[in-house]
Design a protein around this motif. Structure first.
Motif, short mmCIF file in Angstrom:
data_model
loop_
_atom_site.label_atom_id
_atom_site.label_comp_id
_atom_site.label_asym_id
_atom_site.label_seq_id
_atom_site.Cartn_x
_atom_site.Cartn_y
_atom_site.Cartn_z
N UNK A 237 -12.17 -6.64 29.92
CA UNK A 237 -11.48 -6.54 28.63
C UNK A 237 -10.12 -5.88 28.78
N UNK A 238 -10.01 -4.99 29.73
CA UNK A 238 -8.70 -4.39 29.98
C UNK A 238 -7.71 -5.47 30.44
N UNK A 239 -8.19 -6.37 31.29
CA UNK A 239 -7.34 -7.49 31.71
C UNK A 239 -6.93 -8.32 30.51
N UNK A 240 -7.88 -8.50 29.60
CA UNK A 240 -7.59 -9.26 28.38
C UNK A 240 -6.48 -8.58 27.57
N UNK A 241 -6.61 -7.24 27.38
CA UNK A 241 -5.57 -6.52 26.62
C UNK A 241 -4.23 -6.62 27.34
N UNK B 281 -12.76 -6.92 20.14
CA UNK B 281 -14.21 -7.02 20.37
C UNK B 281 -14.78 -8.19 19.59
N UNK B 282 -14.28 -8.38 18.38
CA UNK B 282 -14.80 -9.48 17.58
C UNK B 282 -14.49 -10.83 18.24
N UNK B 283 -13.25 -10.93 18.75
CA UNK B 283 -12.89 -12.18 19.42
C UNK B 283 -13.72 -12.40 20.68
N UNK B 284 -13.96 -11.32 21.42
CA UNK B 284 -14.77 -11.43 22.64
C UNK B 284 -16.15 -11.98 22.29
N UNK C 265 -17.67 -15.42 23.65
CA UNK C 265 -18.95 -15.46 24.35
C UNK C 265 -19.88 -16.50 23.73
N UNK C 266 -19.88 -16.52 22.40
CA UNK C 266 -20.74 -17.51 21.73
C UNK C 266 -20.36 -18.93 22.19
N UNK C 267 -19.05 -19.19 22.25
CA UNK C 267 -18.61 -20.51 22.67
C UNK C 267 -18.94 -20.75 24.15
N UNK C 268 -18.64 -19.78 24.98
CA UNK C 268 -18.82 -19.98 26.42
C UNK C 268 -20.30 -20.15 26.78
N UNK C 269 -21.14 -19.40 26.09
CA UNK C 269 -22.58 -19.58 26.37
C UNK C 269 -23.08 -20.92 25.83
#
Lengths: 288, 285
Positions: B252-256, B263-266, B270-274
């Motif tokens: 998540x640090x890489x993401x920032x 967190x909400x976007x993550x 995740x929902x999409x990727x799974x």
């Protein structure tokens, strides 16, 4: 007559080709056996591997390769052989074959089945490699006579005697490609019946049949059409000498429907039972 | 006494080796067969004047004409293999230019592997050495995408992890999550949306604009079909960090650092990727 390994006559098979995957999975056709091109399945875990696993569950499978390069003067490629061996376990392959040829040297690969000069040096060299390869694979190696478009001036053996001597020296077997005999006989001007009559019958475990392309000056082994009648007559001759041997129809260009390819393979049955035509009428094949 | 072992190579065959190197050099040389026998690699083995004597004439063909049959088949076979692996490049460049490019590539990067499947592996890098290609930036992006597709096509199957496998975790456990992508997946950063071009030609639709656009892409396989998933830069940074085995808090640090995400976007990603079945395992570090 049975081959010396007691390997069975599997009947009439065809090469497993991508365009037929949907038909095979959906229809599960009644089929004696399939031959796979080893290299098409050695490095894939995708759909080809999935289809192969389905096929292996239902049909006998034989492996046929194009990259063993038994005639090459490069070192034996044990990484390739390792993968070949793994694939043989996965497919429960009845046997493994490749070609009497070389495919590359100096670390390169032409992806063609290149002709050997048929000399004593070549014979010693190939015999040495066949023994090493068979030892590594822990099974006999079966070599197919290739279609060739040139002959080296220095050759002192004809191909059929070279092949017969190789089997004697190494214990290897033969995949006799009847179409290739015909193609090479046209290209080099020998009698194809002499070829098949000189092959040691107890060494042959499999037959290949295919169509070809006559360019006028030479014939190319294109696997692109129906088997021509002259090749069927040669096949009849082989059957009369050797009896029932697993027979495989290859079709690799402009591949028609599964049923068409299968029907072409089944035609071979007609030449196992029909009376012989005029004795040695194949002599006229290349008389011109 | 030394341990016994099988020989790994048969006795040397020096003359056979010369003949093979000569024939291969002639096959791989560009130009007419008469000049192929004069190339340095061929002449190193046999002088050009001896070349016709190495091969028997047939009743219809002279020695070098017979050699030329093999040269023609070498060229046809390898160009065809590249056409199969790079249908997008073929479509974009057209038959003539594609074949010219293929021949340049084959001459520069002759095949080394026993499998033709990997013949085109060096093509995207090779493009930078070729002058005169129309829209070189787009062509390079397209080639990289098509190469990635060949890898994804052939990768081994992986087990697939479900999102439910980490339900009910504490916040601390969330940070220590490690997710392993399936094997049949590649991450691509491209300067053009080459996947839109590929999708258009596969669906036989009008071709999209070829304007440059920073594109972050997952190429993956599901039920033996190939798919592209376009991501935002932060989402891509997150996925890439996870793919490199970083735990979620580091990822998540890489993401920032990539300029966004929450967190909400993550959770949504995740929902999409799974649901796309992109992960094969979930562990807590």
């Amino acid at each position: 007559m049975a081959n010396r390994w007691g390997l069975p006559d599997l009947g009439f098979g065809i090469g497993l080709r991508t365009v037929h995957f949907p038909h095979i999975l959906a229809e599960r056709p009644v089929m004696d056996w399939f031959e796979i091109l080893s290299e098409n399945f050695m490095d894939t875990g995708g759909r080809p591997a999935y289809v192969l696993d389905q096929v292996v569950e239902r049909y006998p499978v034989v492996m046929h390769g194009v990259s063993m390069s038994v005639g090459s003067t490069d070192p034996v490629n044990f990484e390739y052989l390792k993968k070949l061996k793994q694939l043989a376990r996965r497919t429960k392959a009845r046997w493994i074959s490749d070609h009497l040829c070389w495919t590359g040297v100096s670390g390169l690969n032409t992806h063609d089945l290149l002709p050997m000069p048929y000399t004593d040096e070549s014979l010693r060299h190939v015999a040495g490699r066949v023994k090493i390869i068979a030892d590594y694979l822990e099974r006999p190696v079966f070599l197919e006579n290739p279609s060739t478009y040139l002959e080296f001036s220095e050759s002192t053996w004809n191909e059929w005697d070279f092949l017969a001597e190789l089997t004697e020296r190494t214990g290897c077997g033969i995949l006799l490609d009847v179409n290739n005999v015909y193609v090479s006989s046209f290209n080099h001007g020998f009698d194809p019946f002499d070829y098949v009559d000189r092959i040691p019958v107890d060494r042959v475990v499999q037959i290949h049949l295919a169509g070809h392309t006559n360019k006028g000056t030479h014939i190319l082994d294109t696997h692109s059409d129906h088997v021509v009648d002259d090749v069927w007559q040669l096949y009849r001759r082989v059957y009369q000498r050797m009896g029932g041997i697993a027979t495989l129809l290859e079709w690799d260009e402009a591949i028609p429907s599964f049923d068409t390819v299968h029907a072409e393979a089944l035609k071979a049955g007609n030449y196992r039972t029909a009376p012989e035509q005029e004795a040695r009428d194949g002599r006229a094949i290349h008389a011109a | 006494m030394a341990a016994l072992s099988m020989p790994r190579s048969p006795a040397e065959a020096p003359h056979l080796g010369r003949l093979q190197r000569w024939m291969q050099a002639c096959m791989m040389a560009n130009g007419p067969v008469e000049s192929a026998v004069e190339t340095p690699a061929a002449v190193k083995e046999f002088p050009a004047s001896q070349a016709p004597g190495l091969i028997r004439a047939s009743r219809t063909l002279a020695p070098l004409e017979r050699l030329d049959i093999y040269r023609g088949m070498y060229d046809l076979r390898l160009v065809e293999a590249l056409r199969v692996d790079y249908p997008g490049l073929l479509k974009f460049l057209g038959e003539k230019t594609f074949e010219e490019l293929a021949r340049l590539y084959i001459a520069s990067c002759p095949p080394e592997s026993y499998t033709l499947n990997r013949l085109g592996d060096r093509l995207p890098d090779f493009l930078s050495q070729v002058d005169g290609i129309h829209r070189p930036g787009f062509v390079e992006a397209l080639a990289r995408l098509e190469l990635a597709e060949t890898f994804v096509f052939d990768e081994e199957e992986s087990p697939v992890a479900a999102m439910e496998s980490f339900g009910g975790l504490s916040e601390d456990q969330w940070g220590r999550l490690r997710l392993t992508p399936i094997r049949a997946l590649r991450l691509l950063r491209l300067n053009y949306p080459a996947h839109e071009f590929m999708q258009a030609i596969r669906r036989d639709e009008a071709l999209p604009s070829l304007r440059p656009r920073r594109t972050h892409l997952i190429v993956h396989r599901r039920e033996y079909g190939l798919f592209h998933l376009s991501l935002s830069a932060p989402a891509f940074a997150l996925f890439q960090a996870l793919a490199e085995r970083a735990p979620l808090d580091e990822a998540m640090q890489s993401m920032f650092d990539a300029g966004g995400g929450s967190q909400k976007q993550v959770f949504e990603w995740f929902r999409q990727w799974f649901s796309e079945r992109l992960f094969s395992s979930v562990e807590i570090y």
